[in-house]
Enzyme design. Structure first.
Site, mmCIF file in Angstrom:
data_model
loop_
_atom_site.group_PDB
_atom_site.id
_atom_site.type_symbol
_atom_site.label_atom_id
_atom_site.label_comp_id
_atom_site.label_asym_id
_atom_site.label_seq_id
_atom_site.Cartn_x
_atom_site.Cartn_y
_atom_site.Cartn_z
ATOM 1 C CG HIS A 1 -3.062 -0.919 0.929
ATOM 2 N ND1 HIS A 1 -2.519 -0.348 0.028
ATOM 3 C CD2 HIS A 1 -4.127 -1.308 0.772
ATOM 4 C CE1 HIS A 1 -3.335 -0.213 -1.181
ATOM 5 N NE2 HIS A 1 -4.078 -0.723 -0.583
ATOM 6 C CG ASP B 1 -5.399 -3.889 -5.039
ATOM 7 O OD1 ASP B 1 -6.160 -4.880 -4.786
ATOM 8 O OD2 ASP B 1 -5.584 -2.627 -4.999
ATOM 9 C CG HIS C 1 -6.610 0.849 -3.904
ATOM 10 N ND1 HIS C 1 -7.260 -0.254 -3.975
ATOM 11 C CD2 HIS C 1 -7.112 1.931 -3.884
ATOM 12 C CE1 HIS C 1 -8.610 0.355 -3.979
ATOM 13 N NE2 HIS C 1 -8.400 1.703 -3.962
ATOM 14 C CG ASP D 1 -9.196 -3.296 -5.992
ATOM 15 O OD1 ASP D 1 -8.067 -3.489 -6.840
ATOM 16 O OD2 ASP D 1 -8.686 -2.914 -4.813
HETATM 17 ZN ZN LIG Z 1 -7.290 -2.495 -3.859
#
Ligand SMILES: [Zn+2]
Length: 751
Positions: free
Chosen positions: A394, A428, A430, A517
């Site tokens: 991120h 991931d 995200h 995740d």
């Molecule tokens: Zn994540």
């Protein structure tokens, strides 16, 4: 410190410099070596199949890129052996052990390529075969060196037969059986010797000589000379634990200093311990210590002020306290506030990633792990894994957030991309907004991310399908957002799409941003991937056959985290056998081909070389090919010769020459169509011919004629024309010579 790495081609500027140094070493170490032989190195790298050997090149260099030694190796994949062509170290190298390091590397690589052994030539160490005393001493030292690995000359075969009656000092053929040291079968040695003499020494060895030498191999198994310099039992043949097939794992051992003891802060030290405990059971991994790398690697993807801020603010926060941003300016990044605590909101994208006493140090160490893992890939390892926290995907060029401070995978990708194109695959839960932001404008790093749709998942403001990259980078970012409920099958559908984009991009290296995740029950995700799903995902990625660096990102359900990582790597590693096969398939697709219609000065030499490389044309034909280019350059269109040049990322890979037939209304002659051996059988010929037809039609042509010989060796050429819609119009018997007719093919163009 030295590192040994594989050079893939001479296209990149950094490799050009390396090769220039290599040539200097050759000149200084081998007096009497022909300049033409030295210049051939570039071509061997560029045209791996010319001599039906694949050239592998390993250089030992300092971290500043100064070459200390190198090895050049030819791989024969069908018979299954490796020929060691050169191994050389700079004059006056004082470090010692470099020859061993290079030869170790060659052996490891040969083993990984499933070669049955290494062959090479050594000048004789027997006084009667080598009258020169100084040379004799060198030869003895060399054979002693290799004997320590169990490698010895084959004997009683006639390999040393002089080509001319006055030749002396003929080299021995030495064999290294690698770990297995199995008996050397006669049939195998015959094939090997034939391949070496016919392909490597084609100009020196007449066919009768080759037949004679091959016929003199009669023992089965072929014998090796007895040990002369070392005791047989002290020869170290094993490669085992240093195998490049083991996965290198580099753990951030400073990660635990970064510990946010707050409720709900799921990104905690236990994650790394859980994963490591599972992986240690497998024996698939070899753990390596992280090396140190200068900070410039971080600046190569992050803003300098941002990096400095993180360092200063981390140092400034009292032990045990966390600094959270509390004010976010509307994104006006031209006027940063001065106060460190206020600046947090200037650089951070959310309210749950605090600055903490050790955040900078832990993140810095994570970067070193990722770079060490990248270095392992450059050193020839197939898979390496940076098991690190804090995660990184991120972190943008100028922002941190989502538990991430520095973008580990992007920094590693940037490091690798000096050596070839890189694809980053983020799996991931995200969106990998960090690397998307960092490489947004670049076409040399492809970023792909599969993630929860931004309408339901962090980071909410990016990860949409329409974000495709900008400027030069347009088309080099692929987002595959998925809905709230996703199972393994649905995920694999997206993964397959991601993989086909990556294969189309055809990178040299793959970086996987591995988040777990996506697993069932993860506190930060909504999907339901199972243990089996992770294994299948790993396999799908592994089958691509790319050198793969895996960087740890998210995954917070500690009960299943370690097992899922283990399953992923099992799949990734098990894909190995399929990998070799697939490597070939991938190379069979062509991207980046461009046609050019204007001929340039440089084309003359390039076309001459291309025609030569095919091995199909006689020297007088090669001359004619080059003359047509010259004529076109001198006279322009008046020459009557039109060209279409096919380039693959700037490299000439094929061309076509045609022109209107004099004294006809609308007939055209196709004079030449030549395809580089690397690109034959991959559809380039069809493409080129199609383009030719298009242009002829556009200038009013109605039929195309092409001549070819009736000889057997031209069967594939004739088949090619027939497959492209040409039909045999006439045969002129004995045209080229007795029994060699001329076949005239014609294709009528439908308006
Ligand atoms: Zn994540």
């Amino acid at each position: 410190m030295l590192r040994i790495r594989r050079i893939y081609d001479d296209v990149l500027p950094v490799n050009k410099q390396i090769l220039a140094q290599v040539k200097d070493i050759l000149r200084s170490r081998f007096t009497g070596i022909k300049e033409s032989e030295i210049e051939l190195i570039d071509e061997k790298l560029r045209n791996p199949f010319k001599h039906r050997f694949r050239t592998l090149f390993f250089v030992a260099e300092t971290l500043r890129g100064k070459v200390q030694g190198f090895a050049m190796v030819l791989l024969e994949p069908d018979i299954g052996f490796v020929f060691l062509d050169w191994i050389a170290i700079i004059r006056g190298y004082g470090g010692g052990g470099l020859g061993d390091a290079l030869y170790d590397r060659v052996r490891r690589e040969a083993q990984a390529l499933n070669a049955k052994g290494i062959f090479f030539e050594c000048l004789p160490d027997d006084a009667q075969d080598c009258p020169d005393k100084v040379l004799l001493k060198e030869n003895r030292a060399r054979l002693r060196f290799y004997e320590r690995y169990g490698a010895r000359p084959i004997v009683d075969t006639g390999y040393e037969t002089p080509i001319n009656s006055d030749d002396s000092c003929m080299p021995y053929l030495v064999y290294d059986g690698l770990e297995t040291q199995k008996p050397l079968r006669k049939a195998f040695v015959k094939k090997v010797v034939r391949a070496i003499l016919e392909r490597k020494y084609a100009e020196l060895c007449p066919p009768e000589y080759v037949e004679n030498v091959v016929s003199l191999i009669t023992d089965d198994p072929v014998k090796l000379r007895d040990f002369r310099y070392v005791k047989p039992e002290s020869a170290k043949t094993d490669i085992g634990s240093r195998s490049l097939e083991q996965i290198a794992i580099i753990v951030n051992d400073k990660h635990a200093i970064h510990h946010i003891h707050e409720r709900g802060y799921v990104e905690s030290p236990v994650r790394v311990r859980t994963i490591l405990a599972e992986l240690e059971k497998t024996g698939m991994f070899v753990q390596l210590k992280p090396d140190s790398f200068p900070e410039k690697h971080i600046y190569s993807v992050h803003d300098k002020d941002f990096v400095n801020y993180l360092r200063r603010a981390s140092a400034d926060v009292p032990e045990g306290k966390s600094l959270y941003p509390y004010i976010f300016p509307i994104r006006n990044k031209t006027r940063p506030p001065r106060e460190l605590s206020v600046l947090a909101g200037y650089y951070c994208i959310d309210t749950f990633t605090p600055i903490h006493k050790n955040a900078y140090l832990a993140a810095r160490q994570g970067v070193e792990c990722a770079l060490t893992a990248a270095q392992e890939i450059l050193d020839g390892r197939r898979i390496s894994y940076a098991l690190i926290r804090p995660p990184g995907h991120h972190a943008e060029h100028k922002a941190f957030g989502g538990f991430c401070y520095f973008n580990n995978n992007a920094i590693a990708a940037q490091y690798l991309c000096a050596y070839g194109k890189v694809a980053i695959l983020d799996i991931d839960y995200h969106h990998g907004n960090g690397q998307q932001d960092i490489f947004l404008h670049r076409p040399d790093v492809l970023t792909v991310s599969i993630h929860g749709h931004p309408s339901i998942a962090y980071p909410y403001f990016s990860g949409f399908e329409e974000e495709r990259g900008e400027g030069d980078g347009e088309g080099f970012n692929l987002n595959l957002p998925l809905p709230e409920k996703v199972d393994g099958q649905r995920f694999r559908k997206a993964l397959t799409k991601a993989i086909s984009r990556i294969e189309q991009f055809n990178p040299q290296f793959l970086v996987v941003a591995l988040g777990l995740d996506t697993a069932k029950g993860d506190p930060t995700g909504t999907w339901s991937l199972s243990l089996q799903d992770f294994e299948k995902n790993g396999r799908l990625i592994g089958v691509m056959g790319l050198p793969t660096l895996v960087v740890q990102e998210g995954g917070y359900r500690n009960r299943t985290l370690g097992k899922n990582v283990r399953a992923f790597f099992k799949g990734l590693a098990d894909a190995g056998p399929e990998w070799t096969k697939n490597r070939r398939d991938i190379s069979n697709r062509i991207h980046g081909i461009f046609f050019r219609h204007e001929i340039e000065e440089k084309d003359c030499e390039r076309i001459r070389r291309l025609v030569d490389i095919t091995g199909f044309f006689s020297s007088s034909e090669i001359k004619v090919a080059a003359e047509l280019v010259e004529e076109r350059l001198a006279k322009g269109l008046e020459s009557g010769y039109h060209f279409i040049i096919a380039e693959h990322y700037g490299r000439l890979v094929g061309y076509c020459c045609y022109g209107p037939t004099p004294c006809t209304v609308a007939s055209y002659d196709l004079y030449w169509i030549v395809i580089h051996p690397d690109f034959q059988g991959r559809g380039l010929g069809h493409k080129l011919l199609k383009e030719t037809e298009r242009l002829i039609k556009a200038s009013g042509g109605t039929q195309i004629y092409v001549d070819t010989s009736q000889r057997v060796q031209y069967a594939s050429t004739r088949a090619f024309y027939e497959a492209c819609g040409f039909h045999l119009e006439a045969v002129l018997e004995d045209f080229y010579g007795p029994g060699e007719g001329k076949a005239i093919y014609c294709k009528t163009l439908v308006p």
